[in-house]
Design a protein around this motif. Sequence first.
Motif, PDB file in Angstrom:
ATOM      1  N   CYS A 171       0.908  -1.303   0.007  1.00 40.15           N
ATOM      2  CA  CYS A 171       0.011   0.056   0.189  1.00 40.15           C
ATOM      3  C   CYS A 171       0.979   1.308   0.095  1.00 40.15           C
ATOM      4  N   LEU A 172       1.849   1.249   0.798  1.00 42.89           N
ATOM      5  CA  LEU A 172       2.834   2.587   0.853  1.00 42.89           C
ATOM      6  C   LEU A 172       3.844   2.497  -0.228  1.00 42.89           C
ATOM      7  N   GLU A 173       3.933   1.408  -1.068  1.00 40.83           N
ATOM      8  CA  GLU A 173       5.072   1.387  -1.958  1.00 40.83           C
ATOM      9  C   GLU A 173       6.269   1.533  -1.426  1.00 40.83           C
ATOM     10  N   LEU A 174       6.726   0.527  -0.316  1.00 40.30           N
ATOM     11  CA  LEU A 174       7.943   0.781   0.536  1.00 40.30           C
ATOM     12  C   LEU A 174       8.239  -0.755   0.694  1.00 40.30           C
ATOM     13  N   GLU A 175       9.641  -0.717   0.740  1.00 40.44           N
ATOM     14  CA  GLU A 175      10.200  -2.410   1.282  1.00 40.44           C
ATOM     15  C   GLU A 175       9.404  -2.672   2.537  1.00 40.44           C
ATOM     16  N   ARG A 176       9.343  -3.961   2.843  1.00 42.05           N
ATOM     17  CA  ARG A 176       8.930  -4.735   3.832  1.00 42.05           C
ATOM     18  C   ARG A 176       9.795  -4.055   5.132  1.00 42.05           C
ATOM     19  N   ALA A 177      11.270  -4.054   4.945  1.00 46.02           N
ATOM     20  CA  ALA A 177      12.176  -3.703   6.299  1.00 46.02           C
ATOM     21  C   ALA A 177      11.747  -2.104   6.561  1.00 46.02           C
ATOM     22  N   SER A 178      11.673  -1.040   5.426  1.00 42.86           N
ATOM     23  CA  SER A 178      11.337   0.187   5.930  1.00 42.86           C
ATOM     24  C   SER A 178       9.812   0.015   6.606  1.00 42.86           C
ATOM     25  N   VAL A 179       8.892  -0.563   6.261  1.00 41.96           N
ATOM     26  CA  VAL A 179       7.618  -0.492   6.817  1.00 41.96           C
ATOM     27  C   VAL A 179       7.823  -1.036   8.316  1.00 41.96           C
ATOM     28  N   GLY A 180       8.532  -2.240   8.549  1.00 43.48           N
ATOM     29  CA  GLY A 180       8.734  -2.684   9.900  1.00 43.48           C
ATOM     30  C   GLY A 180       9.216  -1.597  10.794  1.00 43.48           C
ATOM     31  N   HIS A 181      10.262  -0.764  10.325  1.00 44.53           N
ATOM     32  CA  HIS A 181      10.602   0.456  10.890  1.00 44.53           C
ATOM     33  C   HIS A 181       9.708   1.452  11.356  1.00 44.53           C
ATOM     34  N   VAL A 182       8.717   1.744  10.313  1.00 41.95           N
ATOM     35  CA  VAL A 182       7.655   2.455  10.702  1.00 41.95           C
ATOM     36  C   VAL A 182       6.746   2.047  11.773  1.00 41.95           C
ATOM     37  N   ILE A 183       6.521   0.715  11.561  1.00 41.00           N
ATOM     38  CA  ILE A 183       5.447   0.085  12.675  1.00 41.00           C
ATOM     39  C   ILE A 183       6.256   0.062  13.972  1.00 41.00           C
ATOM     40  N   ASP A 184       7.638  -0.191  14.016  1.00 39.65           N
ATOM     41  CA  ASP A 184       8.373  -0.214  15.274  1.00 39.65           C
ATOM     42  C   ASP A 184       7.890   1.164  16.063  1.00 39.65           C
ATOM     43  N   GLN A 185       8.199   2.050  15.053  1.00 41.51           N
ATOM     44  CA  GLN A 185       8.138   3.713  15.805  1.00 41.51           C
ATOM     45  C   GLN A 185       6.611   3.654  16.295  1.00 41.51           C
ATOM     46  N   LEU A 186       5.497   3.433  15.390  1.00 45.69           N
ATOM     47  CA  LEU A 186       4.113   3.555  15.823  1.00 45.69           C
ATOM     48  C   LEU A 186       3.747   2.733  17.085  1.00 45.69           C
ATOM     49  N   GLU A 187       4.525   1.554  17.303  1.00 39.74           N
ATOM     50  CA  GLU A 187       4.351   0.643  18.359  1.00 39.74           C
ATOM     51  C   GLU A 187       4.911   1.413  19.783  1.00 39.74           C
ATOM     52  N   ARG A 188       6.098   1.824  19.573  1.00 41.32           N
ATOM     53  CA  ARG A 188       6.582   2.815  20.700  1.00 41.32           C
ATOM     54  C   ARG A 188       5.792   3.791  21.092  1.00 41.32           C
ATOM     55  N   ALA A 189       5.359   4.570  20.072  1.00 39.59           N
ATOM     56  CA  ALA A 189       4.434   5.638  20.396  1.00 39.59           C
ATOM     57  C   ALA A 189       2.862   5.133  20.807  1.00 39.59           C
ATOM     58  N   GLU A 190       2.720   3.899  20.919  1.00 40.34           N
ATOM     59  CA  GLU A 190       1.477   3.347  21.366  1.00 40.34           C
ATOM     60  C   GLU A 190       0.286   3.594  20.500  1.00 40.34           C
ATOM     61  N   TYR A 191       0.480   3.775  19.159  1.00 42.52           N
ATOM     62  CA  TYR A 191      -0.416   3.852  18.051  1.00 42.52           C
ATOM     63  C   TYR A 191      -0.875   2.552  17.612  1.00 42.52           C
ATOM     64  N   VAL A 192       0.054   1.635  17.321  1.00 39.75           N
ATOM     65  CA  VAL A 192      -0.449   0.284  16.655  1.00 39.75           C
ATOM     66  C   VAL A 192      -0.090  -0.796  17.571  1.00 39.75           C
ATOM     67  N   GLU A 193      -0.513  -1.831  17.255  1.00 38.00           N
ATOM     68  CA  GLU A 193       0.133  -3.045  18.071  1.00 38.00           C
ATOM     69  C   GLU A 193       0.262  -4.198  17.016  1.00 38.00           C
ATOM     70  N   ARG A 194       1.239  -5.398  17.050  1.00 40.62           N
ATOM     71  CA  ARG A 194       1.057  -6.283  16.099  1.00 40.62           C
ATOM     72  C   ARG A 194       0.631  -7.462  17.018  1.00 40.62           C
ATOM     73  N   ARG A 195      -0.034  -8.418  16.077  1.00 35.99           N
ATOM     74  CA  ARG A 195      -0.737  -9.420  16.746  1.00 35.99           C
ATOM     75  C   ARG A 195      -0.297 -10.812  16.019  1.00 35.99           C
ATOM     76  N   ALA A 196       0.182 -11.618  16.577  1.00 39.03           N
ATOM     77  CA  ALA A 196       0.711 -12.927  15.780  1.00 39.03           C
ATOM     78  C   ALA A 196      -0.491 -13.558  15.387  1.00 39.03           C
ATOM     79  N   VAL A 197      -0.427 -14.049  13.961  1.00 42.29           N
ATOM     80  CA  VAL A 197      -1.216 -15.060  13.370  1.00 42.29           C
ATOM     81  C   VAL A 197      -1.398 -16.331  14.069  1.00 42.29           C
TER      82      VAL A 197
END
Length: 153
Positions: free
Chosen positions: A69-95
Amino acid sequence: MRAMPHQFDPLSYVTDADELVFLVEEVPRKLRRLFDASTARFGLTRTQWRALAYIFRTPGLTQTELAKCLELERASVGHVIDQLERAEYVERRAVEGNRRVWTLHLLPKAVSILPSLREEADAIYERLLAGFSIEEIATVRLLLSTMTANLDP
């Protein structure tokens, strides 16, 4: 006898097509600058805001899907999600049954700022589209869609 070298004419070098493409490129550049300033007020980057928007629209999105969706590499998105998790905006849930896949979900803190982010985006869009009729907006959409399709492989 040798041919005469082509004379460079700086006045005719930039074509009408160049001018049009330069103008088309100017719009997203200015939009990025406006969005960067707007999202910075919330302590977010434009990419983080876009990630929140996609996760809001599709709860349970995977990191790989978000990367597309963001047209980014998976690793770059991982970094974005890490930041959003630290800011308590998102969470990852295991499948369940797949320890390598994580789904993404908004936390209440993100949900609480979404209306303000929406207002900011709408104000930018209103500024962008000021003076256009509904018909003109439809025409611009059609023209840009056609240009995009023309560039597809």
